[in-house]
Design an enzyme around this catalytic site. Structure first.
Site, short mmCIF file in Angstrom:
data_model
loop_
_atom_site.label_atom_id
_atom_site.label_comp_id
_atom_site.label_asym_id
_atom_site.label_seq_id
_atom_site.Cartn_x
_atom_site.Cartn_y
_atom_site.Cartn_z
CG HIS A 104 -36.89 -89.52 -106.60
ND1 HIS A 104 -36.24 -90.18 -107.63
CD2 HIS A 104 -37.92 -90.33 -106.25
CE1 HIS A 104 -36.86 -91.33 -107.89
NE2 HIS A 104 -37.87 -91.44 -107.05
CE1 TYR A 136 -43.76 -88.17 -107.52
CE2 TYR A 136 -44.08 -87.20 -109.69
CZ TYR A 136 -43.58 -88.20 -108.88
OH TYR A 136 -42.88 -89.22 -109.46
#
Length: 353
Positions: free
Chosen positions: A55, A322
Site C-alpha cells: 500500500h 506493519y
C-alpha cells in the site's frame, strides 16, 4: 525530536507485535517470520526506500467520527459513545511501488486512527474487497512468493501464480467472491471492509464477534478510469473532498451461528444482523510529504477497551509486518510522494500540476 516522535508512534504497536509473535512462536526458525515476509515482499516488487512495503502509494486525510449510540449495547469502547471524535486517515492503493500508475481494479484501502479525548485510540485498516483470500501466515507467505518478479519480464511468473491457486484450493471461494466485487469510480464511493473479525466487549462483559465495513453515502458509480493519467484516482479524491466533505457509515456485521470467526477467507451469511455504529466524515486531504498520517502504522491490534482481537491468525501477521515495515522505512531516506502538495493544490483547483 524526530526520533522521539517516531518512538511515541511506534512504542505501543511494537510491544503488541512482539508480544503476539512471542506467544505464537513467531521467532522460531520453522515459523513465518517478519524478515521472511519482508524479503518476499521485496522479491514481489516492493519499492522500499522510505515507503511502506505494501500500500505504498497513498495520501493523508482527516476529519471526525460521530457515534450513533446503536453500538453501545455491544461495546464499551469510547468511540461508540462519543461524537466528533478526531480522525487521521490514509487512502492508498495496494501496490508495492509508490509511483505506480493508478488502476481502477487495484485494491484500495482506507486506514483510520480514531482518537477519543481522554480515552485510548483505535486504529483500523480496511480494504475494498469483501473477503481476504488468505487464511494464515503460511498462505500469506506462499502468496507473496507466488508474486515474485521474474527479472526477464519484470512481472510475476503466470505459472507460479497459477500454481498458488492450484495448491490452495480452500481459498478459491474467497477469490471468486472478490472477483465479483463492484469497481466503483473512486475512493469516495467505495466500501471498505475490515476483512478480519474482532470481538466487541460490552460493559457487562458480554462478547460479540463482528466484522465491519465503511459504507459510502455517495452513490456508487462505475469506474471510468482515465487512460494516461497516472494519478486519476487520487485527483478525483482530491476534487471530491474539496467539493464537499465525504461520509461513510460504519456498519458492524454480527457473526451468525454458522459464520467462521477466525478464518478471514470464509464468507459470512448475507442475512447477518448489521448495526450502524456511526458516521465518518473526512473533510481535509494532504500529501504524505509532511502529512499527519506519514509516520502512523495503522496496526489492527491497536485496540481500545471494548474491542478485542479474535483468534484470526492474519491479525498477527498484519501487525508484525506493519511494524517491521515501519522500522525499516523510518531509517531510510524517502523521496517525494506521487501525490505531492502541488498535485493536491492543482487538483483542488481543477488544474494540471
Amino acid at each position: 525530536m524526530l526520533a522521539l516522535r517516531w518512538l511515541g508512534v511506534v512504542a505501543v504497536p511494537t510491544a503488541l507485535a512482539l508480544a503476539f509473535l512471542w506467544a505464537g512462536g513467531g521467532f522460531s526458525p520453522d515459523r513465518i517470520t517478519q524478515n521472511r515476509l519482508m524479503a518476499e515482499l521485496h522479491n514481489a516488487g516492493s519499492y522500499g526506500h522510505g515507503f511502506r512495503r505494501a500500500h505504498a502509494k497513498g495520501v493523508c486525510v482527516s476529519g471526525w467520527f460521530d457515534a450513533s449510540a446503536d453500538a453501545t449495547q455491544l461495546s464499551q469502547a469510547a468511540v461508540f459513545h462519543e461524537r466528533h471524535v478526531p480522525v487521521i486517515g490514509r487512502f492508498a492503493l495496494a501496490v508495492g511501488q509508490p509511483y505506480a500508475p493508478d488502476s481502477a481494479t487495484t485494491v484500495r484501502s482506507m486506514a483510520l486512527r480514531l482518537m477519543p479525548p481522554d480515552a485510548p485510540e483505535w486504529r483500523t485498516g480496511m480494504n475494498d474487497p469483501p473477503v481476504l483470500p488468505l487464511r494464515d501466515a503460511r498462505d500469506a507467505s506462499d502468496f507473496f512468493a507466488s508474486q515474485q518478479i521474474d527479472p526477464a519480464t519484470g512481472k510475476p511468473d503466470p505459472a507460479r501464480t497459477k500454481a498458488f491457486g492450484v495448491t490452495h484450493p480452500w481459498l478459491k471461494p474467497a477469490a471468486e467472491e472478490n472477483a465479483r466485487r463492484f469497481i466503483s469510480s473512486g475512493f469516495a464511493d467505495d466500501t471498505f471492509h475490515s476483512l478480519d473479525s474482532f470481538i466487541l466487549v460490552a460493559a457487562d462483559g458480554r462478547k460479540t464477534a463482528v466484522r465491519w465495513a465503511m459504507m459510502p453515502m455517495e452513490p456508487a458509480m462505475p469506474s471510468n478510469g482515465k487512460a494516461g493519467d497516472h494519478e486519476f484516482l487520487f485527483r478525483k479524491l482530491i476534487s471530491d473532498i474539496h467539493d464537499h466533505p465525504l461520509q461513510w457509515h460504519l456498519v458492524m456485521t454480527v457473526a451468525g451461528a454458522h459464520d467462521v470467526i477466525n478464518d478471514p477467507s470464509q464468507i459470512w451469511a448475507q442475512d447477518d444482523q448489521t448495526i450502524d455504529a456511526g458516521t465518518l466524515t473526512l473533510n481535509a486531504i494532504e500529501s504524505e510529504d509532511g502529512g499527519p498520517c506519514t509516520d502512523i502504522t495503522f496496526d489492527p491490534l491497536v485496540l481500545p477497551p471494548g474491542i478485542q482481537p479474535s483468534d484470526d491468525p492474519i491479525l498477527q501477521v498484519r501487525s508484525a509486518a506493519y511494524m517491521r515495515s515501519f522500522l525499516r522505512r523510518s531509517g531510510e531516506k524517502r523521496g517525494p510522494s506521487a501525490v505531492t502538495p502541488n498535485l493536491i493544490q492543482a487538483s483542488s483547483e481543477g488544474k494540471k500540476p
